[in-house]
Motif scaffolding. Structure first.
Motif, short mmCIF file in Angstrom:
data_model
loop_
_atom_site.label_atom_id
_atom_site.label_comp_id
_atom_site.label_asym_id
_atom_site.label_seq_id
_atom_site.Cartn_x
_atom_site.Cartn_y
_atom_site.Cartn_z
N VAL A 30 -49.64 -16.75 23.76
CA VAL A 30 -49.93 -15.31 23.69
C VAL A 30 -48.70 -14.53 23.26
N ALA A 31 -47.51 -14.97 23.67
CA ALA A 31 -46.28 -14.28 23.28
C ALA A 31 -46.02 -14.39 21.79
N PHE A 32 -46.52 -15.44 21.15
CA PHE A 32 -46.32 -15.62 19.72
C PHE A 32 -47.38 -14.91 18.88
N ARG A 33 -48.13 -14.03 19.49
CA ARG A 33 -49.15 -13.29 18.74
C ARG A 33 -48.48 -12.48 17.64
N GLY A 34 -49.03 -12.59 16.45
CA GLY A 34 -48.44 -11.91 15.31
C GLY A 34 -47.56 -12.83 14.48
N TYR A 35 -47.10 -13.94 15.08
CA TYR A 35 -46.28 -14.91 14.36
C TYR A 35 -47.06 -16.16 13.99
N ILE A 36 -48.08 -16.47 14.78
CA ILE A 36 -48.95 -17.60 14.48
C ILE A 36 -50.38 -17.07 14.37
N ALA A 37 -51.28 -17.91 13.94
CA ALA A 37 -52.67 -17.47 13.75
C ALA A 37 -53.27 -16.95 15.05
N ASP A 38 -54.09 -15.92 14.92
CA ASP A 38 -54.69 -15.31 16.11
C ASP A 38 -55.59 -16.27 16.87
N TRP A 39 -56.28 -17.17 16.18
CA TRP A 39 -57.15 -18.10 16.89
C TRP A 39 -56.34 -19.06 17.75
N ILE A 40 -55.10 -19.29 17.37
CA ILE A 40 -54.24 -20.14 18.20
C ILE A 40 -53.64 -19.33 19.35
N SER A 41 -53.07 -18.20 19.01
CA SER A 41 -52.36 -17.44 20.04
C SER A 41 -53.30 -16.79 21.05
N ILE A 42 -54.40 -16.26 20.61
CA ILE A 42 -55.30 -15.56 21.53
C ILE A 42 -56.37 -16.49 22.09
N ASP A 43 -57.15 -17.08 21.20
CA ASP A 43 -58.29 -17.89 21.67
C ASP A 43 -57.82 -19.14 22.41
N LEU A 44 -56.97 -19.93 21.79
CA LEU A 44 -56.50 -21.15 22.44
C LEU A 44 -55.65 -20.83 23.67
N GLY A 45 -54.86 -19.76 23.58
CA GLY A 45 -54.06 -19.35 24.75
C GLY A 45 -54.93 -18.98 25.94
N ASN A 46 -56.00 -18.26 25.70
CA ASN A 46 -56.90 -17.88 26.79
C ASN A 46 -57.67 -19.08 27.33
N ILE A 47 -58.07 -20.00 26.46
CA ILE A 47 -58.78 -21.19 26.93
C ILE A 47 -57.88 -22.06 27.79
N ILE A 48 -56.63 -22.23 27.37
CA ILE A 48 -55.68 -23.01 28.18
C ILE A 48 -55.39 -22.29 29.49
N SER A 49 -55.35 -20.97 29.46
CA SER A 49 -55.14 -20.19 30.68
C SER A 49 -56.28 -20.39 31.67
N ILE A 50 -57.52 -20.42 31.18
CA ILE A 50 -58.67 -20.67 32.05
C ILE A 50 -58.54 -22.04 32.70
N ALA A 51 -58.17 -23.04 31.89
CA ALA A 51 -57.98 -24.39 32.43
C ALA A 51 -56.89 -24.40 33.50
N GLY A 52 -55.82 -23.66 33.27
CA GLY A 52 -54.74 -23.59 34.25
C GLY A 52 -55.18 -22.98 35.57
N TYR A 53 -55.95 -21.92 35.49
CA TYR A 53 -56.42 -21.30 36.73
C TYR A 53 -57.43 -22.18 37.46
N LEU A 54 -58.25 -22.92 36.72
CA LEU A 54 -59.17 -23.85 37.37
C LEU A 54 -58.40 -24.99 38.05
N MET A 55 -57.33 -25.46 37.41
CA MET A 55 -56.50 -26.49 38.05
C MET A 55 -55.81 -25.96 39.30
N MET A 56 -55.50 -24.67 39.30
CA MET A 56 -54.90 -24.08 40.49
C MET A 56 -55.90 -24.09 41.66
N LEU A 57 -57.17 -23.82 41.36
CA LEU A 57 -58.19 -23.90 42.41
C LEU A 57 -58.31 -25.32 42.94
#
Length: 107
Positions: free
Chosen positions: A52-79
């Protein structure tokens, strides 16, 4: 004055350092598997925050979409790590379905 990108980088670095520490604690063998899950969770959240921090430097589908999907996985692993800390079993099938549903929203 800090801009938002700097805050994201500091947050990502903090999560990655915490994950290394939690993996080291797990390797010591003194605690249960919850440290492994929590370390994996922080690793995923750190990676997602870096993307997400690299938004604007890499493709939006990587920085936003993939970043949010990995974030969801991280929060589920925290549970999962919290349930493991409480010595409760985790049913992975509903978590996988929830992850798949939430990922479809971003795709």
């Amino acid at each position: 004055m800090l801009d938002l990108r700097s805050v994201y980088f500091v947050c990502a670095a903090t999560c990655l350092v915490l994950s290394v520490i939690q993996f080291a604690v797990f390797a010591g063998g003194r605690f249960g598997r919850w440290t492994l899950w929590w370390g994996a969770s922080n690793l995923a959240l750190g990676l997602a925050t870096f993307l997400v921090a690299f938004r604007g430097y890499i493709a939006d589908w990587i920085s936003i979409d993939l970043g949010n999907i990995i974030s969801i996985a991280g929060y589920l692993m925290m549970l999962v790590s919290m349930r493991s800390l409480a010595n409760r079993s985790t049913k992975f099938r509903p978590a996988i379905w929830l992850f798949a549903f939430m990922s479809l929203i971003f795709i």
